[in-house]
Design a protein around this motif. Structure first.
Motif, PDB file in Angstrom:
ATOM      1  N   ASP A  26       0.879  -1.167   0.000  1.00  0.00           N
ATOM      2  CA  ASP A  26       0.000   0.000   0.000  1.00  0.00           C
ATOM      3  C   ASP A  26       0.914   1.214   0.000  1.00  0.00           C
ATOM      4  O   ASP A  26       1.649   1.444   0.969  1.00  0.00           O
ATOM      5  N   GLY A  28       0.544   4.385   0.354  1.00  0.00           N
ATOM      6  CA  GLY A  28       0.362   5.324   1.453  1.00  0.00           C
ATOM      7  C   GLY A  28       0.977   4.812   2.744  1.00  0.00           C
ATOM      8  O   GLY A  28       1.678   5.553   3.457  1.00  0.00           O
ATOM      9  N   LYS A  29       0.732   3.524   3.064  1.00  0.00           N
ATOM     10  CA  LYS A  29       1.298   2.949   4.287  1.00  0.00           C
ATOM     11  C   LYS A  29       2.821   2.863   4.199  1.00  0.00           C
ATOM     12  O   LYS A  29       3.535   3.111   5.189  1.00  0.00           O
ATOM     13  N   THR A  30       3.307   2.518   3.021  1.00  0.00           N
ATOM     14  CA  THR A  30       4.760   2.428   2.854  1.00  0.00           C
ATOM     15  C   THR A  30       5.407   3.788   3.051  1.00  0.00           C
ATOM     16  O   THR A  30       6.459   3.906   3.696  1.00  0.00           O
ATOM     17  N   TRP A  31       4.794   4.826   2.507  1.00  0.00           N
ATOM     18  CA  TRP A  31       5.323   6.179   2.682  1.00  0.00           C
ATOM     19  C   TRP A  31       5.330   6.557   4.163  1.00  0.00           C
ATOM     20  O   TRP A  31       6.290   7.167   4.654  1.00  0.00           O
ATOM     21  N   HIS A  32       4.301   6.170   4.886  1.00  0.00           N
ATOM     22  CA  HIS A  32       4.236   6.457   6.321  1.00  0.00           C
ATOM     23  C   HIS A  32       5.374   5.745   7.056  1.00  0.00           C
ATOM     24  O   HIS A  32       6.017   6.327   7.949  1.00  0.00           O
ATOM     25  N   VAL A  33       5.617   4.493   6.701  1.00  0.00           N
ATOM     26  CA  VAL A  33       6.697   3.731   7.332  1.00  0.00           C
ATOM     27  C   VAL A  33       8.046   4.396   7.066  1.00  0.00           C
ATOM     28  O   VAL A  33       8.884   4.537   7.974  1.00  0.00           O
ATOM     29  N   THR A  35       8.719   7.588   6.222  1.00  0.00           N
ATOM     30  CA  THR A  35       8.861   8.914   6.829  1.00  0.00           C
ATOM     31  C   THR A  35       9.033   8.842   8.344  1.00  0.00           C
ATOM     32  O   THR A  35       9.459   9.821   8.963  1.00  0.00           O
ATOM     33  N   HIS A  36       8.695   7.706   8.947  1.00  0.00           N
ATOM     34  CA  HIS A  36       8.860   7.538  10.392  1.00  0.00           C
ATOM     35  C   HIS A  36      10.016   6.585  10.722  1.00  0.00           C
ATOM     36  O   HIS A  36      10.100   6.057  11.832  1.00  0.00           O
ATOM     37  N   ASP A 283       4.628  -3.717   3.415  1.00  0.00           N
ATOM     38  CA  ASP A 283       5.050  -2.310   3.494  1.00  0.00           C
ATOM     39  C   ASP A 283       6.387  -2.147   4.223  1.00  0.00           C
ATOM     40  O   ASP A 283       7.298  -1.531   3.676  1.00  0.00           O
TER      41      ASP A 283
END
Length: 315
Positions: A26, A28-33, A35-36, A283
């Motif tokens: 996903d 979006g979820k990968t980008w969240h992972v 960036t954090h 992700d």
């Protein structure tokens, strides 16, 4: 025609791997992972990879000296970094090898056979050390991790490497190699292959050197596996280093095969597939591979700076 076929095959492999990745993750979820991600773990991975350049350059210095080519450690470290930069735009590790051979021949006229032979011997030592780690990983994985298919691939690489080593260093196979010389002449590659073969075969008399350089390579490869583990820790993959000693050797072997430019998409799909078999979500698995890719990019930056600085100075 051959070049078009190669380009087409590269695009097909890249496309299939990219489609597999997009199917599994996903965005979006990968980008969240990503960036954090924890920067400290990523910096640790980069530090491991950068520090490993010096022992590998020293290993190359020793092999070159055995063939009568003497160069400073500082210059060979520089050549290694330039090779990493070349590997970002040429097919995987082979591009970096070609760059190192070219740099050596440019500094030492008439050293083509020794340069190519030592670089290929380094690659062989790296492959052998990787396969020893693969055997260790096999022992660690049996009964613990559900990665049976990957273990059979590692076993196939082990058998192929033993056969290649026998081919290169056995005197009994020379008559068989002589039979293919007419074909090599037709292909116009007999002379360079003969020079490389002679350079490699000459190391049969340097058993002590080969054993010590293999031991050094084994230590370096084992430490570099920890860079992959650090990349996983940066994105919250809570695994011990143990499964990475199953995964790492395969990743290093995959990096030797010129599937795509710089292993694009192949590397990330490998991470998704392997870590997915261990229960890690697609992700964070993709994020681990991507962060490790960023480590290799950062490792190439000094070499890129050297190339641009020397080009600017020559102007």
């Amino acid at each position: 025609m051959r070049r078009l076929w190669r380009v087409g095959a590269t695009l097909v492999v890249t496309g299939l791997c990219t489609a597999y990745i997009l199917w599994k993750i996903d965005v979006g979820k990968t980008w969240h992972v990503l960036t954090h991600a924890h920067a400290v773990w990523w910096v640790a991975a980069l530090a491991i990879m950068v520090a490993s350049v010096w022992p590998m350059a020293w290993r190359w210095q020793r092999l070159l000296a055995a063939r009568g080519v003497h160069d400073s450690l500082r210059r060979l470290v520089r050549t290694y970094f330039v090779g990493y930069a070349a590997g970002q735009v040429l097919p995987t590790a082979l591009g970096g090898d070609a760059s190192r051979i070219y740099e050596t021949v440019r500094r030492h006229e008439g050293s083509g056979g020794a340069a190519a032979g030592t670089v290929l011997l380094e690659r062989a030592l790296g492959g052998a050390a990787t396969l020893v780690l693969a055997v260790v990983g096999f022992a660690l994985a049996v009964g613990r991790y559900s990665v049976g298919g990957y273990l059979w691939v590692e076993l196939a690489f082990v058998v192929a490497t033993i056969a290649l080593g026998f081919l290169l260093f056995s005197t009994r196979l020379r008559p068989l190699l002589h039979r293919v010389r007419p074909l090599l002449r037709v292909l116009r590659i007999e002379r360079p292959l003969r020079d490389v073969y002679v350079a490699l075969h000459a190391f049969r008399g340097d058993a002590g050197l080969l054993v010590s350089m293999f031991a050094l390579t084994l230590v370096v490869q084992a430490v570099r596996v920890l860079a992959i583990w650090c990349s996983g820790k940066a994105v919250g993959v809570d695994l011990s280093p143990r499964p990475y000693y199953v995964m790492g050797p395969l990743l290093f072997l995959v990096a030797l095969v010129p599937f795509t430019i710089n292993g694009l998409a192949v590397r990330e799909s490998f991470f998704v597939s392997f870590l997915g078999a261990l229960g890690i979500g697609a992700d964070p698995a993709f994020a681990t591979g991507f962060l490790y890719f960023v480590v290799t990019i950062a490792l190439a930056l000094p070499g890129a700076w050297i190339v641009f600085a020397e080009a600017f100075k020559s102007r």
